[in-house]
Design a protein around this motif. Structure first.
Motif, short mmCIF file in Angstrom:
data_model
loop_
_atom_site.label_atom_id
_atom_site.label_comp_id
_atom_site.label_asym_id
_atom_site.label_seq_id
_atom_site.Cartn_x
_atom_site.Cartn_y
_atom_site.Cartn_z
N LYS A 1 0.81 -1.22 0.00
CA LYS A 1 0.00 0.00 0.00
C LYS A 1 0.85 1.27 0.00
O LYS A 1 0.39 2.33 0.41
N ARG B 226 -2.73 4.73 5.29
CA ARG B 226 -2.40 3.38 4.80
C ARG B 226 -3.37 2.34 5.34
O ARG B 226 -3.75 1.40 4.62
N SER C 235 -6.61 2.47 3.34
CA SER C 235 -6.37 1.87 2.04
C SER C 235 -6.18 0.36 2.17
O SER C 235 -6.69 -0.43 1.35
N GLU D 174 -7.93 -3.17 0.71
CA GLU D 174 -7.07 -4.15 0.04
C GLU D 174 -7.29 -5.56 0.57
O GLU D 174 -7.33 -6.52 -0.21
N HIS E 61 -0.53 -5.78 4.31
CA HIS E 61 -1.08 -4.50 3.86
C HIS E 61 -1.47 -3.58 5.01
O HIS E 61 -1.76 -2.40 4.78
#
Length: 328
Positions: free
Chosen positions: A103, A145, A148, A152, A227
């Motif tokens: 990410k 992050r 996001s 993910e 991630h």
């Protein structure tokens, strides 16, 4: 690529004999050469004055080494047991090794390196696989992050689909889920954000419920995924017991840090870096319409900031204003 006085010093000067790096940069690398065979000394040596260094990417790497030397992190064996496998890919023409960090433009960086001679550096070997190259990575504001990464881990594909409820991606060859699975852990709560409708308030509430449940699992150590895990922990390398990457760029200022890294590699090795790679996987704005940082309650933001405190403090990333009063 042997970094010695005879091979390095000519590269630090331009055609007219003038330094290509600043006085501070030259002083830093002179000390690094005097104290270690690697380009950057490990915390076992006297810490070089990296925090006064001109290049921010080297400052961040120095700060991470200082955190390690102060005992901020547990023993490396314990760090490795808590994190997922860390892979690295080398490019000999670029004289660099990229340490994967999901990410944070990792797909674009892997693609840039994959076309060059080098290869994957086995994680158990760490720096010994390519000891004389520049090891680097990029990091990102942990709160951004995590949001996001939340999307993910719900996508279909390798090391994703944590709850095994992702919309099937026809382009993906395998699901290969990585998470608690359907009906377990945080997956018991809320709904998959990729299946939610932005104009459905009930859906949005359920997505927030699942995100908060995922944070709870991360806090308790019940969920690990590359991630969403700690970035600072991923950049501690084996086998030199506390070695770290040499240069840490900031995703928020990626263009400037990529330029710094290019200058550094050209000065040290005469290596030619390509232009900054274009990002390959950009989180859909449709997903952010369903869920984004602005909808997070203050108390939940505070929990995230505490969860990733080491990332903020040891990677030189500023705490977001919504974290409230936070100190390192």
């Amino acid at each position: 690529l042997d970094i010695t006085a005879t091979t390095l010093l000519p590269r630090l000067l331009d055609g007219k004999g003038n330094p290509r790096l600043s006085r501070r940069q030259l002083s830093y690398f002179a000390e690094a050469l005097a104290t270690s065979q690697d380009m950057i000394p490990s915390p076992a040596h006297a810490a070089p004055p990296t925090l006064a260094h001109d290049l921010k990417g080297l400052q961040r790497a120095g700060l991470l080494r200082e955190c390690w030397a102060r005992g901020v992190f547990p023993p490396l064996e314990e760090v490795e047991a808590r994190r997922t496998e860390v892979l690295s890919i080398a490019s000999l023409p670029m004289a660099a090794v990229y340490v994967f960090n999901g990410k944070v433009a990792s797909s674009a960086l892997r693609r840039t390196f994959s076309g060059n001679p080098g290869g994957i550096a086995p994680p158990q070997m760490g720096r010994s696989a390519y000891p004389r190259l520049t090891w680097f990575s990029f990091v990102r504001d942990p709160l951004e992050r995590l949001v996001s990464g939340f999307f993910e881990v719900h996508r279909y594909g390798h090391e994703r689909d944590a709850c095994q409820d992702a919309p099937v991606d026809p382009g993906a060859q395998t699901g290969d889920p990585d998470g608690p699975g359907a009906g377990r852990g945080f997956c018991r709560f809320g709904i998959n954000p990729l299946r939610a409708a932005a104009n459905n308030e009930a859906h949005r509430r359920e997505v927030l419920n699942r995100f908060e449940a995922m944070v709870s699992d991360l806090e308790a150590g019940r969920f690990r995924n590359q991630h969403v895990e700690s970035q600072s922990a991923r950049l501690l390398l084996r086998p030199d017991k506390g070695g770290t990457v040499d240069f840490i760029g900031d995703f928020g200022d990626m263009e400037a840090d990529w330029e710094d890294l290019t200058i550094l590699q050209e000065s040290l090795f005469g290596a030619e870096f390509p232009p900054m790679p274009a990002r390959r996987h950009v989180t859909s704005q449709n997903w952010y319409a369903v869920f984004n940082i602005s909808v997070l309650p203050w108390k939940l933001v505070k929990r995230v900031c505490n969860l990733y405190r080491n990332d903020y403090c040891c990677l030189g990333l500023p705490f977001p204003r919504r974290c409230g009063v936070m100190t390192c």
